[in-house]
Design an enzyme around this catalytic site. Sequence first.
Site, PDB file in Angstrom:
ATOM      1  N   LYS A   1     -95.640  62.905 -22.927  1.00 46.53           N
ATOM      2  CA  LYS A   1     -94.820  64.088 -22.624  1.00 46.53           C
ATOM      3  C   LYS A   1     -93.431  63.661 -22.134  1.00 46.53           C
ATOM      4  CE  LYS A   1     -95.137  66.304 -18.447  1.00 46.53           C
ATOM      5  NZ  LYS A   1     -93.854  66.540 -17.778  1.00 46.53           N
ATOM      6  N   ASN A   2     -93.395  62.800 -21.125  1.00 44.95           N
ATOM      7  CA  ASN A   2     -92.104  62.483 -20.511  1.00 44.95           C
ATOM      8  C   ASN A   2     -91.180  61.740 -21.466  1.00 44.95           C
ATOM      9  OD1 ASN A   2     -93.006  63.791 -18.290  1.00 44.95           O
ATOM     10  ND2 ASN A   2     -93.285  61.978 -17.022  1.00 44.95           N
TER      11      ASN A   2
ATOM     12  N   CYS B   1     -91.810  71.873 -11.789  1.00 44.02           N
ATOM     13  CA  CYS B   1     -92.943  71.959 -10.857  1.00 44.02           C
ATOM     14  C   CYS B   1     -92.442  71.897  -9.418  1.00 44.02           C
ATOM     15  CB  CYS B   1     -93.911  70.801 -11.097  1.00 44.02           C
ATOM     16  SG  CYS B   1     -95.046  71.086 -12.452  1.00 44.02           S
TER      17      CYS B   1
ATOM     18  N   ARG C   1     -85.701  68.782  -5.755  1.00 40.12           N
ATOM     19  CA  ARG C   1     -85.403  68.047  -6.984  1.00 40.12           C
ATOM     20  C   ARG C   1     -83.949  68.290  -7.379  1.00 40.12           C
ATOM     21  NH1 ARG C   1     -90.396  68.533 -11.063  1.00 40.12           N
ATOM     22  NH2 ARG C   1     -89.723  66.487 -11.726  1.00 40.12           N
TER      23      ARG C   1
ATOM     24  N   ASP D   1     -97.267  60.741 -10.584  1.00 37.37           N
ATOM     25  CA  ASP D   1     -97.996  61.771 -11.341  1.00 37.37           C
ATOM     26  C   ASP D   1     -99.509  61.543 -11.309  1.00 37.37           C
ATOM     27  OD1 ASP D   1     -95.609  62.939 -11.927  1.00 37.37           O
ATOM     28  OD2 ASP D   1     -95.531  62.304 -14.016  1.00 37.37           O
TER      29      ASP D   1
ATOM     30  N   ARG E   1     -98.456  72.739 -19.730  1.00 39.64           N
ATOM     31  CA  ARG E   1     -97.138  72.100 -19.835  1.00 39.64           C
ATOM     32  C   ARG E   1     -97.279  70.643 -20.269  1.00 39.64           C
ATOM     33  NH1 ARG E   1     -93.139  72.800 -14.892  1.00 39.64           N
ATOM     34  NH2 ARG E   1     -92.108  71.394 -16.325  1.00 39.64           N
TER      35      ARG E   1
HETATM   36  C1  UD1 Z   1     -89.794  62.338 -14.034  1.00 39.21           C
HETATM   37  C2  UD1 Z   1     -91.061  62.837 -14.676  1.00 39.21           C
HETATM   38  C3  UD1 Z   1     -92.063  63.265 -13.637  1.00 39.21           C
HETATM   39  C4  UD1 Z   1     -92.282  62.164 -12.625  1.00 39.21           C
HETATM   40  C5  UD1 Z   1     -90.964  61.647 -12.075  1.00 39.21           C
HETATM   41  C6  UD1 Z   1     -91.132  60.423 -11.188  1.00 39.21           C
HETATM   42  C7  UD1 Z   1     -90.211  63.774 -16.743  1.00 39.21           C
HETATM   43  C8  UD1 Z   1     -90.021  64.976 -17.562  1.00 39.21           C
HETATM   44  N1  UD1 Z   1     -90.735  63.974 -15.527  1.00 39.21           N
HETATM   45  O1  UD1 Z   1     -89.214  63.434 -13.344  1.00 39.21           O
HETATM   46  O2  UD1 Z   1     -93.283  63.575 -14.302  1.00 39.21           O
HETATM   47  O3  UD1 Z   1     -93.050  62.665 -11.555  1.00 39.21           O
HETATM   48  O4  UD1 Z   1     -90.097  61.270 -13.146  1.00 39.21           O
HETATM   49  O5  UD1 Z   1     -91.808  59.429 -11.852  1.00 39.21           O
HETATM   50  O6  UD1 Z   1     -89.961  62.668 -17.168  1.00 39.21           O
HETATM   51  N2  UD1 Z   1     -83.574  62.703  -7.291  1.00 39.21           N
HETATM   52  C9  UD1 Z   1     -82.440  63.020  -6.565  1.00 39.21           C
HETATM   53  N3  UD1 Z   1     -81.310  63.364  -7.255  1.00 39.21           N
HETATM   54  C10 UD1 Z   1     -81.258  63.384  -8.624  1.00 39.21           C
HETATM   55  C11 UD1 Z   1     -82.427  63.051  -9.355  1.00 39.21           C
HETATM   56  C12 UD1 Z   1     -83.582  62.708  -8.660  1.00 39.21           C
HETATM   57  O7  UD1 Z   1     -82.445  63.015  -5.341  1.00 39.21           O
HETATM   58  O8  UD1 Z   1     -80.221  63.706  -9.183  1.00 39.21           O
HETATM   59  C13 UD1 Z   1     -84.817  62.353  -6.567  1.00 39.21           C
HETATM   60  C14 UD1 Z   1     -85.894  63.410  -6.757  1.00 39.21           C
HETATM   61  O9  UD1 Z   1     -85.750  64.455  -5.840  1.00 39.21           O
HETATM   62  C15 UD1 Z   1     -87.165  62.608  -6.524  1.00 39.21           C
HETATM   63  C16 UD1 Z   1     -86.795  61.226  -7.060  1.00 39.21           C
HETATM   64  O10 UD1 Z   1     -85.366  61.191  -7.142  1.00 39.21           O
HETATM   65  O11 UD1 Z   1     -87.432  62.511  -5.145  1.00 39.21           O
HETATM   66  C17 UD1 Z   1     -87.376  60.885  -8.410  1.00 39.21           C
HETATM   67  O12 UD1 Z   1     -87.074  61.891  -9.331  1.00 39.21           O
HETATM   68  P1  UD1 Z   1     -86.874  61.570 -10.878  1.00 39.21           P
HETATM   69  O13 UD1 Z   1     -87.316  60.184 -11.173  1.00 39.21           O
HETATM   70  O14 UD1 Z   1     -85.495  61.966 -11.247  1.00 39.21           O
HETATM   71  O15 UD1 Z   1     -87.886  62.570 -11.514  1.00 39.21           O
HETATM   72  P2  UD1 Z   1     -87.706  63.344 -12.859  1.00 39.21           P
HETATM   73  O16 UD1 Z   1     -86.941  62.508 -13.823  1.00 39.21           O
HETATM   74  O17 UD1 Z   1     -87.267  64.727 -12.598  1.00 39.21           O
END
Ligand code: UD1
Length: 446
Positions: free
Chosen positions: A22-23, A118, A123, A309, A401
Amino acid sequence: MQKIQTVGGRRLEGDVRLSGSKNACLAILAATVLPQKGRTVLTNVPRISDVLTLLALLRHLGIPADFTEPGVVSIDASSPTSYEAPYELIKMMRASFSVLGPLLARFGQARVALPGGCDIGARPVDYHLKGLERLGATTTVEHGFVHAVAPNGLRGAGIYLDFPSVGATTHLMSAAALADGITTISNAAEEPDVVATANILNRMGAKIRGAGTKEIVIEGVEALHGTEFRVDADRIEAGTFAVAAAITGGDLYIRDAVKEHVQPVTRKLAEAGVEVRFDDDGVRVRVPHGVALKAVNISASPHPGFPTDMQPPFAALMTLALGTSVITETVYERRFRYIDELSRMGADIKAEASAAIICGVPRLTGAPVAGSDLRATAALVLAGLAAEGRTDISGIQFLDRGYEGFETKLRAVGANIQRVDYADEIATELPLTSELSLARAAGVSA
Ligand code: UD1
């Protein structure tokens, strides 16, 4: 409304075939906005609602994008007609936000709604915006939208991520593929989804090296073209089925699992007493007869650490292990919302700061429970497979999802699980009021 019903106690046995990641698919689909000519054809794409949402978003941008046969998606980004991504499509899924950089690279400007996703903690998208600004864009946030402008195109720059965010890494890497000059992303995420995104971009003509390490170097190119690409199996789905085997004392062969992707989870299963054997086609996960699983500690952290996850499904397993486990979360602050639900099934589990403390109990008992996000709902289903009696799990919209045919795959290896219509259940289980009964008897619809 639908829910899932399980009757626990059956040992799962047999073969499960994984769907595509998915990701990886979501990051790749956002990047398919980039090629100026040629179609991109992706294979092994799961038909899950997150993928359907991103395909709908691409079509909204004037990019024909759809399944042409099961598992195969075709995208033609040669003439997009819009650089605006509406709230209705972005709010459903955070990964959609990553069309911002590619649209900016194509149009010199883009307008994308701030995302949802979610509810597992704050986030924000600050890394995404700071990174695009480093690449020369100007961003403003107003009325719930980010408006990014780079009239003279993006230019290569050094970007440092405060945290190795998966989304920011794939997003900025994609945007930088068409920037003028060299971009370096330091403290980059090392997840397999980043490697997959870099691999397809390179097949489109990009020049990216270092994906899968903490430093990624992108040499910008003038143009990208469509390509064909097969998506690897979903490592979180693999982990979920591995836990399903473990929690039911079962024996599953998980076909297509990629060893390096799944090992952060299977190593912990092995530590708990599960037998894990990889071969070229997948992994066999089995609980030897008479073995009681032991409690182990995990700390969810960026790859190659234990994946966040898989933290809720693993916690479900630990509720039945011998001893006390401490499950620490370092990625999201609110990822313990399943605790109260597992407690309702008889688990001895409590939250303390950023950890869950679980004392294993001899048995769980079925109960009505509510999933609060994708992986929390999966964890409750797994608990339901091991619990005595019936468990009713709501929150199926979250499961849909991210898991393709979840209950069908589980049923095929022996689980007693089905999807039922919630309204029907209430109608058959609750006594009707006399007025309603009379109206129904008279053929009047209520
Ligand atoms: C992706 C995955 C999700 C997984 C996560 C962490 C997808 C679609 N989803 O989510 O399943 O749980 O990686 O492995 O690929 N953060 C900030 N600022 C930003 C971006 C992130 O502070 O601009 C923080 C987030 O709040 C969180 C951490 O960084 O605490 C990690 O988030 P991130 O790795 O970005 O997760 P996603 O890419 O959204």
